[in-house]
Design an enzyme around this catalytic site. Structure first.
Site, PDB file in Angstrom:
ATOM      1  N   THR A  12       0.825  -1.210   0.000  1.00  0.00           N
ATOM      2  CA  THR A  12       0.000   0.000   0.000  1.00  0.00           C
ATOM      3  C   THR A  12       0.862   1.264   0.000  1.00  0.00           C
ATOM      4  OG1 THR A  12      -1.827  -1.107   1.128  1.00  0.00           O
ATOM      5  CG2 THR A  12      -1.731   1.285   1.305  1.00  0.00           C
ATOM      6  N   SER A  58      -7.240  -0.737  -6.268  1.00  0.00           N
ATOM      7  CA  SER A  58      -6.775  -1.055  -4.916  1.00  0.00           C
ATOM      8  C   SER A  58      -5.306  -1.453  -5.051  1.00  0.00           C
ATOM      9  CB  SER A  58      -7.582  -2.212  -4.331  1.00  0.00           C
ATOM     10  OG  SER A  58      -6.929  -2.773  -3.205  1.00  0.00           O
ATOM     11  N   THR A  59      -4.558  -1.265  -3.980  1.00  0.00           N
ATOM     12  CA  THR A  59      -3.190  -1.794  -3.993  1.00  0.00           C
ATOM     13  C   THR A  59      -3.205  -3.271  -4.367  1.00  0.00           C
ATOM     14  OG1 THR A  59      -2.439  -0.245  -2.293  1.00  0.00           O
ATOM     15  CG2 THR A  59      -1.156  -2.263  -2.559  1.00  0.00           C
ATOM     16  N   ASN A  60      -4.257  -3.962  -3.970  1.00  0.00           N
ATOM     17  CA  ASN A  60      -4.294  -5.419  -4.087  1.00  0.00           C
ATOM     18  C   ASN A  60      -4.499  -5.921  -5.504  1.00  0.00           C
ATOM     19  OD1 ASN A  60      -4.150  -4.965  -1.386  1.00  0.00           O
ATOM     20  ND2 ASN A  60      -6.193  -5.715  -0.914  1.00  0.00           N
ATOM     21  N   THR A  68      34.024 -39.151 -11.373  1.00  0.00           N
ATOM     22  CA  THR A  68      32.798 -39.227 -10.586  1.00  0.00           C
ATOM     23  C   THR A  68      33.192 -39.198  -9.121  1.00  0.00           C
ATOM     24  OG1 THR A  68      32.826 -41.653 -10.627  1.00  0.00           O
ATOM     25  CG2 THR A  68      31.539 -40.534 -12.337  1.00  0.00           C
ATOM     26  N   SER A  71      46.190 -11.385  -7.184  1.00  0.00           N
ATOM     27  CA  SER A  71      46.655 -11.275  -5.810  1.00  0.00           C
ATOM     28  C   SER A  71      47.481 -10.014  -5.611  1.00  0.00           C
ATOM     29  CB  SER A  71      47.493 -12.497  -5.440  1.00  0.00           C
ATOM     30  OG  SER A  71      48.074 -12.348  -4.168  1.00  0.00           O
ATOM     31  N   SER A  72      47.370  -9.458  -4.409  1.00  0.00           N
ATOM     32  CA  SER A  72      48.185  -8.283  -4.063  1.00  0.00           C
ATOM     33  C   SER A  72      49.495  -8.687  -3.412  1.00  0.00           C
ATOM     34  CB  SER A  72      47.397  -7.388  -3.094  1.00  0.00           C
ATOM     35  OG  SER A  72      47.098  -8.096  -1.898  1.00  0.00           O
ATOM     36  N   LYS A 117      49.774 -14.521  -9.943  1.00  0.00           N
ATOM     37  CA  LYS A 117      48.608 -15.352  -9.643  1.00  0.00           C
ATOM     38  C   LYS A 117      47.372 -14.786 -10.352  1.00  0.00           C
ATOM     39  CE  LYS A 117      46.512 -17.754  -5.707  1.00  0.00           C
ATOM     40  NZ  LYS A 117      45.070 -17.561  -5.904  1.00  0.00           N
TER      41      LYS A 117
END
Length: 473
Positions: free
Chosen positions: A103, A142-144, A189, A320-321, A326
């Site tokens: 609403t 209506s909102t509904n 598997t 990577s830092s 990497k």
């Protein structure tokens, strides 16, 4: 100290409240803003715009049918156009997480349209004698019935977009199926060595899964096209003339081009949210497949030296830092994390839909937020995954061959000739010595050279039937 000259006073059945003078929203929105200060973000923009489309269609019909003055109807329509262009986006302020079955969102839209229309007619914002948020903008609604209708209008285009993106991903996976049709790799598997497969076969399996996702989503649209507009509060249609209900549905169908139709039982579409659960469940299925595929890519690309290293994923950024050189499988990870969010959203949609009571579901705003987020996430993640991961994926064919040769998986082919127990012994010996299985068989003299060549060739194991049976005289 608050400058009172910058506010206007509005009244509702609960009393008075101050509204910023330049605001296009009104008292209902102000109350909702304060009551639902939860996430800090408004309801989804696509939902809001869909609601504006509903209001535009209703105004046009009401003007044509003479239930509101033509000048007011035209001002409302033009105001809706302004909002659809994004001119008033800052005035959508009701939080996405709210009580009241939507609403507050409906009233946010009603007030914005009314005040913009008042302005167009030369009046002052808040002077609802000219254009009233409920008596004019929300007439026969209506909102509904507005909210579920708007949600369908917001969902369908995203569903079509995602279906197209999945189709494109399917095509890319099928291209990889063709590209790697002759490359042997070790099938696994339960993460353990199993049987040789053609690398292209695994991409063909991925493509089949994605094809099912695309088709399921395409078919779900049929049930989303049924709207309950004109059903008003509980679906009985009280206070909404039938000629309005049919005309506004037709008008909205023409405006959106979505093939909308009026539900033959509006009460159903008012209280039951299962169509959104169905849609969310199909999104979850697509997310599950995306998570599985992206996870396989990460696993088969692991290492590259200390892992499996058979797939080589495109390098898109430094990984990577602290570790120079990497590169991480970040696109596959993005696809995976997006999928997890969609799966979580499906739980929210499920709980919200199941928590509806009697003639209305109070948790529709949560359904809307979760469902629209899932659709947008997948619609963006799928093409990124396709373009930045699938298309550029290559195979380390040498590594594929090496891993296959070091395994004892050809014992399964030998079992058809030597029995399970003997084949198991051969597999253990091959693993322990590092020798190819056919060499162990040859040393033991258990099969003729013709049988070894015909039955223990990896390509034979990738086909139906007894390995080598078609090659031996």
């Amino acid at each position: 100290m608050v400058d009172e000259s910058s506010f206007r006073m509005e009244k509702d059945s609960l009393g008075h409240a101050s509204v910023p003078k330049d605001a296009y929203y009104g008292i209902h929105t102000v109350r909702a803003r304060d009551n639902f200060a939860v996430s800090g973000r408004p309801a989804h923009r696509r939902l809001m715009q869909a609601m504006v489309l509903v209001k535009k269609a209703a105004a046009k019909v009401n003007g044509e049918q003479g239930t509101i003055p033509e000048s007011v109807a035209e001002a409302i329509e033009r105001s809706c156009d302004d909002i659809l262009k994004g001119m008033l986006d800052d005035h959508f302020i009701v939080d996405a997480y709210q009580g009241g079955a939507g609403t507050s969102t409906n009233m946010n839209v009603n007030e914005m349209i009314a005040n913009r229309a008042i302005e167009r007619l030369g009046g002052t914002k808040g002077d609802y004698r000219l254009v009233h948020p409920i008596d004019h903008v929300n007439l026969y609604q209506s909102t509904n019935d507005v909210y579920p209708t708007a949600l369908r209008i917001a969902v369908i285009p995203l569903l079509r977009l995602l279906s197209d993106e999945l189709s494109s991903l399917q095509e890319s996976l099928q291209e990889k199926e063709r590209q790697f049709a002759d490359v042997l790799r070790l099938g696994r598997t339960q993460l353990m060595d199993a049987l040789p497969i053609l690398a292209g076969q695994s991409f063909g399996a991925y493509a089949k899964a994605v094809a099912r996702d695309r088709w399921r989503l395409y078919k779900a649209e049929e049930r989303l096209r049924e709207i309950n507009l004109g059903g008003t509060a509980v679906g009985t249609g009280m206070n909404a003339p039938l000629k309005y209900a049919y005309a506004v549905t037709e008008e909205l169908r023409e405006m959106t081009g979505l093939g909308l139709c009026r539900s033959d039982f509006p009460m159903d579409a008012t209280q039951n949210m299962d169509v959104f659960v169905e849609t969310s469940g199909l999104l979850k299925a697509a997310a599950v497949n995306l998570l599985k595929i992206s996870g396989d890519f990460r696993l088969l690309g692991s290492g590259p030296q200390g892992g499996i290293g058979e797939y080589m994923l495109p390098a898109v950024q430094v990984g990577s830092s602290i570790m120079p050189g990497k590169v991480n499988p970040v696109i596959a990870e993005m696809a995976g994390s997006t999928s997890m969010r969609v799966i979580a959203n499906d739980t929210a949609v499920t709980l919200a839909a199941a928590s509806g009571q009697l003639e209305l579901n109070a948790f529709t705003p949560l359904i809307a937020e979760a469902l629209l987020e899932s659709l947008e996430l997948l619609s963006r993640a799928v093409p990124l995954f396709k373009e930045r991961c699938v298309v550029g994926l290559t195979l380390d064919t040498a590594r594929c061959g090496e891993n296959l040769d070091r395994s004892g998986v050809m014992a399964a082919a030998a079992a058809a000739y030597l029995g399970y127990d003997t084949a198991a012994e051969l597999a253990s010996e091959a693993t322990a010595t590092g020798l190819p299985l056919e060499q162990v068989v040859r040393q033991r003299g258990l099969m003729t050279e013709e049988q070894i060549e015909a039955a223990l060739h990896p390509l034979e194991v990738t086909k139906p039937g007894i390995p080598g049976s078609g090659r031996m005289v």
